[in-house]
Motif scaffolding. Structure first.
Motif, short mmCIF file in Angstrom:
data_model
loop_
_atom_site.label_atom_id
_atom_site.label_comp_id
_atom_site.label_asym_id
_atom_site.label_seq_id
_atom_site.Cartn_x
_atom_site.Cartn_y
_atom_site.Cartn_z
N PHE A 1 0.81 -1.20 0.00
CA PHE A 1 0.00 0.00 0.00
C PHE A 1 0.85 1.26 0.00
N VAL A 2 0.32 2.30 -0.64
CA VAL A 2 1.02 3.57 -0.80
C VAL A 2 0.83 4.43 0.44
N LYS A 3 1.90 5.11 0.87
CA LYS A 3 1.79 6.04 1.99
C LYS A 3 0.84 7.18 1.64
N CYS A 4 0.10 7.64 2.60
CA CYS A 4 -0.84 8.75 2.40
C CYS A 4 -0.07 10.02 2.04
N ASN B 1 1.62 9.47 7.47
CA ASN B 1 1.68 8.49 8.57
C ASN B 1 0.88 7.23 8.28
N GLY B 2 -0.20 7.36 7.50
CA GLY B 2 -1.05 6.21 7.19
C GLY B 2 -0.79 5.69 5.80
N TYR B 3 -1.61 4.74 5.39
CA TYR B 3 -1.51 4.13 4.06
C TYR B 3 -2.88 4.18 3.40
N LEU B 4 -2.89 4.33 2.08
CA LEU B 4 -4.15 4.35 1.35
C LEU B 4 -4.64 2.91 1.17
N LEU B 5 -5.82 2.61 1.72
CA LEU B 5 -6.40 1.28 1.67
C LEU B 5 -7.72 1.31 0.91
N PRO B 6 -8.01 0.27 0.11
CA PRO B 6 -9.27 0.25 -0.64
C PRO B 6 -10.47 0.00 0.27
N PHE B 7 -11.54 0.73 0.02
CA PHE B 7 -12.80 0.53 0.75
C PHE B 7 -13.88 0.20 -0.26
N LYS C 1 -13.05 3.60 -3.92
CA LYS C 1 -12.67 4.60 -2.93
C LYS C 1 -11.48 4.10 -2.11
N TRP C 2 -10.49 4.97 -1.91
CA TRP C 2 -9.33 4.65 -1.08
C TRP C 2 -9.28 5.63 0.07
N LYS C 3 -9.10 5.13 1.29
CA LYS C 3 -9.05 5.98 2.46
C LYS C 3 -7.76 5.76 3.22
N CYS C 4 -7.32 6.82 3.89
CA CYS C 4 -6.11 6.73 4.71
C CYS C 4 -6.38 5.86 5.94
N SER C 5 -5.41 5.02 6.29
CA SER C 5 -5.55 4.13 7.44
C SER C 5 -5.36 4.85 8.77
N ASN C 6 -4.84 6.07 8.74
CA ASN C 6 -4.64 6.86 9.95
C ASN C 6 -5.99 7.47 10.35
N ASN C 7 -6.49 7.14 11.53
CA ASN C 7 -7.81 7.60 11.97
C ASN C 7 -7.90 9.11 12.12
#
Length: 47
Positions: free
Chosen positions: A8-11, A16-22, A31-37
């Protein structure tokens, strides 16, 4: 790969987070969202 994010690609916004598929409708990669809350960065697939 032994990196924390793996494939996964860094945000690009927070770094700090990674772009994850949703899942959205039938296309899992719509849609891809950052894993950092704390970061609300979202990327939508181009048509």
């Amino acid at each position: 790969m032994s990196e924390e994010g793996g494939i996964f690609v860094k945000c690009p916004k927070c770094g700090n987070g990674y772009l994850l598929p949703f899942s959205y409708k039938d296309d899992v990669f719509e849609k891809w969202k950052c894993s950092n809350n704390e970061c609300q960065y979202t990327v939508f697939k181009k048509e």
